[in-house]
Every structure is written in structure tokens, then in C-alpha cells.
Motif scaffolding. Structure first.
Motif, PDB file in Angstrom:
ATOM      1  N   UNK A 102       6.750  -3.718  14.746  1.00 34.59           N
ATOM      2  CA  UNK A 102       6.903  -2.649  13.748  1.00 34.59           C
ATOM      3  C   UNK A 102       5.555  -2.207  13.172  1.00 34.59           C
ATOM      4  N   UNK A 103       4.467  -2.704  13.783  1.00 35.06           N
ATOM      5  CA  UNK A 103       3.078  -2.373  13.405  1.00 35.06           C
ATOM      6  C   UNK A 103       2.631  -3.031  12.102  1.00 35.06           C
ATOM      7  N   UNK A 104       3.515  -3.803  11.505  1.00 32.86           N
ATOM      8  CA  UNK A 104       3.104  -4.512  10.296  1.00 32.86           C
ATOM      9  C   UNK A 104       2.321  -5.761  10.670  1.00 32.86           C
ATOM     10  N   UNK A 105       1.460  -6.195   9.739  1.00 35.26           N
ATOM     11  CA  UNK A 105       0.549  -7.307  10.017  1.00 35.26           C
ATOM     12  C   UNK A 105       0.829  -8.456   9.055  1.00 35.26           C
ATOM     13  N   UNK A 106       0.853  -9.663   9.624  1.00 38.15           N
ATOM     14  CA  UNK A 106       1.000 -10.850   8.788  1.00 38.15           C
ATOM     15  C   UNK A 106      -0.268 -11.691   8.859  1.00 38.15           C
ATOM     16  N   UNK A 107      -0.418 -12.598   7.902  1.00 37.37           N
ATOM     17  CA  UNK A 107      -1.717 -13.202   7.591  1.00 37.37           C
ATOM     18  C   UNK A 107      -2.043 -14.468   8.382  1.00 37.37           C
ATOM     19  N   UNK A 108      -1.029 -15.215   8.818  1.00 39.42           N
ATOM     20  CA  UNK A 108      -1.320 -16.498   9.465  1.00 39.42           C
ATOM     21  C   UNK A 108      -1.811 -17.536   8.471  1.00 39.42           C
ATOM     22  N   UNK A 109      -2.780 -18.373   8.890  1.00 41.36           N
ATOM     23  CA  UNK A 109      -3.357 -19.408   8.029  1.00 41.36           C
ATOM     24  C   UNK A 109      -2.293 -20.367   7.493  1.00 41.36           C
ATOM     25  N   UNK A 110      -1.368 -20.766   8.378  1.00 40.60           N
ATOM     26  CA  UNK A 110      -0.401 -21.813   8.015  1.00 40.60           C
ATOM     27  C   UNK A 110      -1.175 -23.009   7.468  1.00 40.60           C
ATOM     28  N   UNK A 140       0.876  -1.174   0.000  1.00 34.13           N
ATOM     29  CA  UNK A 140       0.000   0.000   0.000  1.00 34.13           C
ATOM     30  C   UNK A 140       0.913   1.222   0.000  1.00 34.13           C
ATOM     31  N   UNK A 141       0.324   2.408  -0.116  1.00 33.07           N
ATOM     32  CA  UNK A 141       1.136   3.632  -0.116  1.00 33.07           C
ATOM     33  C   UNK A 141       1.977   3.745   1.151  1.00 33.07           C
ATOM     34  N   UNK A 142       1.416   3.310   2.274  1.00 36.68           N
ATOM     35  CA  UNK A 142       2.118   3.446   3.550  1.00 36.68           C
ATOM     36  C   UNK A 142       2.715   2.121   4.038  1.00 36.68           C
ATOM     37  N   UNK A 143       2.781   1.137   3.141  1.00 35.90           N
ATOM     38  CA  UNK A 143       3.356  -0.167   3.505  1.00 35.90           C
ATOM     39  C   UNK A 143       4.286  -0.618   2.381  1.00 35.90           C
ATOM     40  N   UNK A 144       5.539  -0.193   2.491  1.00 30.51           N
ATOM     41  CA  UNK A 144       6.538  -0.442   1.458  1.00 30.51           C
ATOM     42  C   UNK A 144       7.643  -1.314   2.041  1.00 30.51           C
ATOM     43  N   UNK A 145       8.041  -2.327   1.287  1.00 34.81           N
ATOM     44  CA  UNK A 145       9.102  -3.242   1.724  1.00 34.81           C
ATOM     45  C   UNK A 145      10.260  -3.177   0.741  1.00 34.81           C
ATOM     46  N   UNK A 146      11.473  -3.234   1.273  1.00 33.26           N
ATOM     47  CA  UNK A 146      12.660  -3.262   0.419  1.00 33.26           C
ATOM     48  C   UNK A 146      13.674  -4.218   1.034  1.00 33.26           C
ATOM     49  N   UNK A 147      13.359  -5.499   0.931  1.00 32.81           N
ATOM     50  CA  UNK A 147      14.162  -6.528   1.599  1.00 32.81           C
ATOM     51  C   UNK A 147      15.602  -6.544   1.111  1.00 32.81           C
ATOM     52  N   UNK A 148      15.808  -6.225  -0.159  1.00 35.65           N
ATOM     53  CA  UNK A 148      17.171  -6.301  -0.710  1.00 35.65           C
ATOM     54  C   UNK A 148      18.096  -5.229  -0.140  1.00 35.65           C
ATOM     55  N   UNK A 149      17.527  -4.205   0.533  1.00 32.97           N
ATOM     56  CA  UNK A 149      18.379  -3.183   1.148  1.00 32.97           C
ATOM     57  C   UNK A 149      19.309  -3.774   2.201  1.00 32.97           C
ATOM     58  N   UNK A 150      18.797  -4.762   2.948  1.00 32.53           N
ATOM     59  CA  UNK A 150      19.634  -5.319   4.010  1.00 32.53           C
ATOM     60  C   UNK A 150      19.657  -6.846   4.020  1.00 32.53           C
ATOM     61  N   UNK A 151      19.370  -7.444   2.854  1.00 39.76           N
ATOM     62  CA  UNK A 151      19.462  -8.899   2.716  1.00 39.76           C
ATOM     63  C   UNK A 151      20.079  -9.230   1.367  1.00 39.76           C
ATOM     64  N   UNK A 152      21.009 -10.170   1.365  1.00 39.64           N
ATOM     65  CA  UNK A 152      21.628 -10.619   0.120  1.00 39.64           C
ATOM     66  C   UNK A 152      20.863 -11.835  -0.392  1.00 39.64           C
ATOM     67  N   UNK A 153      20.448 -11.790  -1.643  1.00 42.40           N
ATOM     68  CA  UNK A 153      19.678 -12.894  -2.222  1.00 42.40           C
ATOM     69  C   UNK A 153      20.552 -14.129  -2.410  1.00 42.40           C
ATOM     70  N   UNK A 154      19.964 -15.282  -2.138  1.00 40.05           N
ATOM     71  CA  UNK A 154      20.622 -16.536  -2.478  1.00 40.05           C
ATOM     72  C   UNK A 154      20.488 -16.813  -3.967  1.00 40.05           C
ATOM     73  N   UNK A 155      21.057 -17.902  -4.413  1.00 39.28           N
ATOM     74  CA  UNK A 155      21.033 -18.193  -5.854  1.00 39.28           C
ATOM     75  C   UNK A 155      20.865 -19.681  -6.146  1.00 39.28           C
TER      76      UNK A 155
END
Length: 272
Positions: free
Chosen positions: A220-228, A127-142
Motif C-alpha cells: 500500500x506504499x506505506x512504510x514501517x520502521x522496523x528496529x524490533x 502527515x497530510x498524505x498519510x492518514x490512518x483510521x483503524x476504527x473504520x474497519x476494526x472493533x476495539x477490544x476492552x
């Protein structure tokens, strides 16, 4: 393969930014799952630390096969005599401020079976106020990783990987029976795509999908979905949690895959 089966437990947590609290909670749920018959237990992505702020995890980066979180996983696997799939934790890479998001798999003696570094980075605006940038502090595997356990072939993936079918097609070519997907799927995307993606990956590859997810509102106030969720090779939902913390166990009858392949041999019909 006809009579092979395994009882797997999924651990669903609302992890906080306090590692010690998360490990205590995880161990309690693992103990319950094992006492209920689990032979393998899967933790969600970022089970040990859900960052309160971007970069908090850099204070908890561990070298490969060293550090308190890995020691905890080894101890728990050995103490409870269970194969443990350790969600993801931050593991030192060649780039100082970009560790891998690594999923370790330990056997019931606490010995390392294999590990997988998350390949696809979650760089999106939910959303406009929910932005993720995982690659900023995580190195992708290959590299994809599969392993054999008790005569059953497993493949490893993590969360955002679910949107990239070519990864799972590689496992299908390796005749993987069960694909594991520890996750921290967001509430908004989970509502529309979580079950859909798990069912699609299962049915297109004639395999079981096994996905442990984070749930609830985090520090961090972010919400995750559950439903494993457990999904069978015919895309049937075999078992699922709601949005509460807890565990769910399910016995997977691996012979179902052969039965379906004989009747519906779509895996032999590919042309591209």
C-alpha cells in the motif's frame, strides 16, 4: 524468581498483501529463530496480511479458533516446539465489517494460552498524505490480558497501545515481568517515538518490553520502521534489529527485576 530466564525471538517482516507469501516467510524466520534457541517467538502486528487497500482484510476474517491462519499458527507452534505470539489477525466480532485485531498466544503443543484484542485504535494523520483510521474497519477490544508461561508473567499489548501508559500500569499492578508489543509502527512516528516509548514503558513499570515490528515499504506504499527491540527494566536496550527483515533472539534474566526493585523500590512510592 532469581534464576528464571527465557530466550525470546522477535520476527521482523515486511508483510505484503499476499497471505501465503507472508506465512511462508514467517515460518522460515521462526525456524531460524528456534534453531538459534528461541523458546518463545513473537510475530509483528498484521504479519499475515498488510492490506493493499482499506478493507482487504475483510476477505480474510476468521471465526475464533477456526480458519487457515489460526491453523497455521497452531501447526507452527507444535511443529517447532515453541510458544508463538501471533502478532494480530482479523477475527470475527459482533459487527460484520469491523473484526477484532487479535493477538493469539499458543504453547509449544499448539494449544491456546490466551488472546488479546487491540484496545487503542490508530486514528491519526501522520502527515497530510498519510492518514490512518483503524476504527473504520476494526472493533476495539476492552480487556487487558496477562498469562503465565514457564513461571514468568507476561502481558499483551499491540503497537498504538504503547502511547497509553495506564494500560501498562495495570500490568505493573499485576506484577507482570515481560510485556509483549507486536507492532506495525510507521516510519515517521517510529523515528521519533519507538525506542522512547518502549524505554518509558519498561522503566516506569520495572519490566521487560519485547516488541516485534514490521519494516520497509508495503504493497500500500506505506512504510514501517522496523528496529524490533528488547528493553530491560532499567530502560537498557538489550538487543535490536535495524530496518532489515530477519529475527533477533535475546535471553531475558527475570531476576534483574527483583534486583532493581530492592535497590530502587519506586513501585512502592506511588501516591496518586
Amino acid at each position: 524468581m532469581a534464576n528464571k530466564s527465557i530466550n525470546i525471538g522477535l520476527i521482523q517482516m515486511s508483510s505484503s498483501s499476499v497471505v501465503e507469501d507472508n506465512l511462508k516467510k514467517a515460518e522460515k524466520l521462526i525456524a531460524q529463530s528456534v534453531s538459534d534457541g528461541a523458546e518463545m517467538v513473537v510475530l509483528p502486528e498484521t504479519f499475515a496480511l498488510m492490506e493493499k487497500y482499506n478493507g482487504q482484510k475483510l476477505d480474510f476474517v476468521e471465526p475464533h479458533l477456526e480458519g487457515p491462519i489460526q491453523s497455521w499458527m497452531q501447526r507452527v507452534a507444535k511443529e517447532y516446539r515453541v510458544a508463538l505470539v501471533g502478532g494480530t489477525i482479523a477475527i470475527q466480532s459482533s459487527v460484520a465489517d469491523r473484526p477484532f485485531a487479535r493477538c493469539y498466544v499458543w504453547d509449544e503443543q499448539g494449544e491456546l494460552i490466551t488472546y488479546y484484542d487491540k484496545i487503542h485504535m490508530f486514528d491519526v494523520a501522520v502527515k497530510d498524505d498519510e492518514v490512518y483510521s483503524e476504527s473504520d474497519n476494526t472493533l476495539a477490544g476492552y480487556q487487558t490480558r496477562s498469562f503465565d508461561y514457564r513461571g514468568i508473567k507476561f502481558g499483551l499489548s499491540v503497537c498504538y497501545d504503547l502511547r497509553f501508559p495506564e494500560l501498562y500500569r495495570k500490568y505493573q499492578a499485576e506484577s507482570v515481568n515481560v510485556i509483549l508489543a507486536p507492532s506495525a509502527f510507521t516510519l515517521k512516528t517510529g523515528e521519533v517515538h519507538w525506542q522512547l516509548l518502549l524505554q518509558a514503558r519498561a522503566v516506569e513499570n520495572l519490566c521487560f518490553m519485547v516488541a516485534a515490528n514490521q519494516t520497509g515499504v508495503h504493497d500500500n506504499k506505506r512504510k514501517t520502521f522496523g528496529h524490533s527491540m528488547f528493553v530491560g527494566p532499567w530502560a537498557d536496550v538489550l538487543g535490536a534489529l535495524g530496518d532489515e527483515e530477519g529475527y533477533i533472539n535475546q535471553t531475558l534474566e527475570i531476576g534483574q527485576i527483583d534486583t532493581i526493585k530492592k535497590r530502587f523500590p519506586v513501585h512502592t512510592h506511588r501516591r496518586l
